[in-house]
Design a protein around this motif. Structure first.
Motif, PDB file in Angstrom:
ATOM      1  N   LYS A 126       0.836  -1.207   0.000  1.00  0.00           N
ATOM      2  CA  LYS A 126       0.000   0.000   0.000  1.00  0.00           C
ATOM      3  C   LYS A 126       0.871   1.257   0.000  1.00  0.00           C
ATOM      4  O   LYS A 126       0.587   2.219  -0.702  1.00  0.00           O
ATOM      5  CB  LYS A 126      -0.932  -0.005   1.202  1.00  0.00           C
ATOM      6  CG  LYS A 126      -1.857   1.200   1.229  1.00  0.00           C
ATOM      7  CD  LYS A 126      -3.144   0.870   1.908  1.00  0.00           C
ATOM      8  CE  LYS A 126      -4.057   2.056   1.997  1.00  0.00           C
ATOM      9  NZ  LYS A 126      -4.824   2.294   0.790  1.00  0.00           N
ATOM     10  N   LYS A 127       1.982   1.242   0.755  1.00  0.00           N
ATOM     11  CA  LYS A 127       2.889   2.378   0.791  1.00  0.00           C
ATOM     12  C   LYS A 127       3.507   2.602  -0.586  1.00  0.00           C
ATOM     13  O   LYS A 127       3.592   3.731  -1.064  1.00  0.00           O
ATOM     14  CB  LYS A 127       3.990   2.182   1.829  1.00  0.00           C
ATOM     15  CG  LYS A 127       4.936   3.387   1.908  1.00  0.00           C
ATOM     16  CD  LYS A 127       6.088   3.138   2.849  1.00  0.00           C
ATOM     17  CE  LYS A 127       7.062   4.260   2.956  1.00  0.00           C
ATOM     18  NZ  LYS A 127       7.286   5.105   1.807  1.00  0.00           N
ATOM     19  N   CYS A 149       2.241   1.777  -3.450  1.00  0.00           N
ATOM     20  CA  CYS A 149       1.177   2.299  -4.325  1.00  0.00           C
ATOM     21  C   CYS A 149       0.953   3.789  -4.060  1.00  0.00           C
ATOM     22  O   CYS A 149       0.828   4.579  -4.994  1.00  0.00           O
ATOM     23  CB  CYS A 149      -0.102   1.502  -4.097  1.00  0.00           C
ATOM     24  SG  CYS A 149      -1.446   1.972  -5.185  1.00  0.00           S
ATOM     25  N   ASN A 150       0.919   4.171  -2.791  1.00  0.00           N
ATOM     26  CA  ASN A 150       0.732   5.585  -2.439  1.00  0.00           C
ATOM     27  C   ASN A 150       1.902   6.444  -2.911  1.00  0.00           C
ATOM     28  O   ASN A 150       1.701   7.559  -3.391  1.00  0.00           O
ATOM     29  CB  ASN A 150       0.531   5.740  -0.934  1.00  0.00           C
ATOM     30  CG  ASN A 150      -0.812   5.233  -0.467  1.00  0.00           C
ATOM     31  OD1 ASN A 150      -1.746   5.130  -1.247  1.00  0.00           O
ATOM     32  ND2 ASN A 150      -0.907   4.884   0.803  1.00  0.00           N
ATOM     33  N   ASP A 151       3.131   5.919  -2.789  1.00  0.00           N
ATOM     34  CA  ASP A 151       4.310   6.647  -3.271  1.00  0.00           C
ATOM     35  C   ASP A 151       4.253   6.838  -4.782  1.00  0.00           C
ATOM     36  O   ASP A 151       4.573   7.909  -5.305  1.00  0.00           O
ATOM     37  CB  ASP A 151       5.602   5.918  -2.892  1.00  0.00           C
ATOM     38  CG  ASP A 151       5.931   6.000  -1.417  1.00  0.00           C
ATOM     39  OD1 ASP A 151       5.302   6.815  -0.712  1.00  0.00           O
ATOM     40  OD2 ASP A 151       6.810   5.239  -0.969  1.00  0.00           O
ATOM     41  N   LEU A 157       1.523   6.869  -6.681  1.00  0.00           N
ATOM     42  CA  LEU A 157       0.461   7.822  -6.980  1.00  0.00           C
ATOM     43  C   LEU A 157       0.907   9.254  -6.698  1.00  0.00           C
ATOM     44  O   LEU A 157       0.646  10.168  -7.481  1.00  0.00           O
ATOM     45  CB  LEU A 157      -0.793   7.484  -6.166  1.00  0.00           C
ATOM     46  CG  LEU A 157      -2.028   8.319  -6.459  1.00  0.00           C
ATOM     47  CD1 LEU A 157      -2.407   8.252  -7.928  1.00  0.00           C
ATOM     48  CD2 LEU A 157      -3.183   7.856  -5.590  1.00  0.00           C
ATOM     49  N   SER A 158       1.627   9.443  -5.613  1.00  0.00           N
ATOM     50  CA  SER A 158       2.152  10.767  -5.277  1.00  0.00           C
ATOM     51  C   SER A 158       3.121  11.254  -6.360  1.00  0.00           C
ATOM     52  O   SER A 158       3.086  12.418  -6.767  1.00  0.00           O
ATOM     53  CB  SER A 158       2.850  10.702  -3.918  1.00  0.00           C
ATOM     54  OG  SER A 158       3.442  11.933  -3.615  1.00  0.00           O
TER      55      SER A 158
END
Length: 66
Positions: free
Chosen positions: A3-4, A6-8, A10-11
């Motif tokens: 999840k981290k 994926c968030n990185d 996306l950011s």
């Protein structure tokens, strides 16, 4: 961790869009430029035609032609 990651990602994508839209500036030390190789000269110097060269670098003939 997934999840981290994926968030990185996306950011980073959002940052890229902001840069492209002129909403965010890039620090010059973060800009990397790479010279475009002269594929035709390289290919000719080793005596290969486009199809042969494409095969050894795992590319299509169309990619080599362009």
């Amino acid at each position: 961790m997934e999840k981290k990651l994926c968030n990185d990602l996306l950011s980073s994508i959002n940052e890229m869009v902001a840069i492209e839209n002129g909403e965010m500036a890039v620090n010059p030390e973060n800009v990397h430029r790479h010279a475009i190789p002269d594929v035709k000269s390289i290919r000719k110097s080793i005596g290969m035609n486009q199809a042969e060269f494409a095969k050894i670098i795992s590319a299509s003939s169309a990619t080599i032609q362009s």
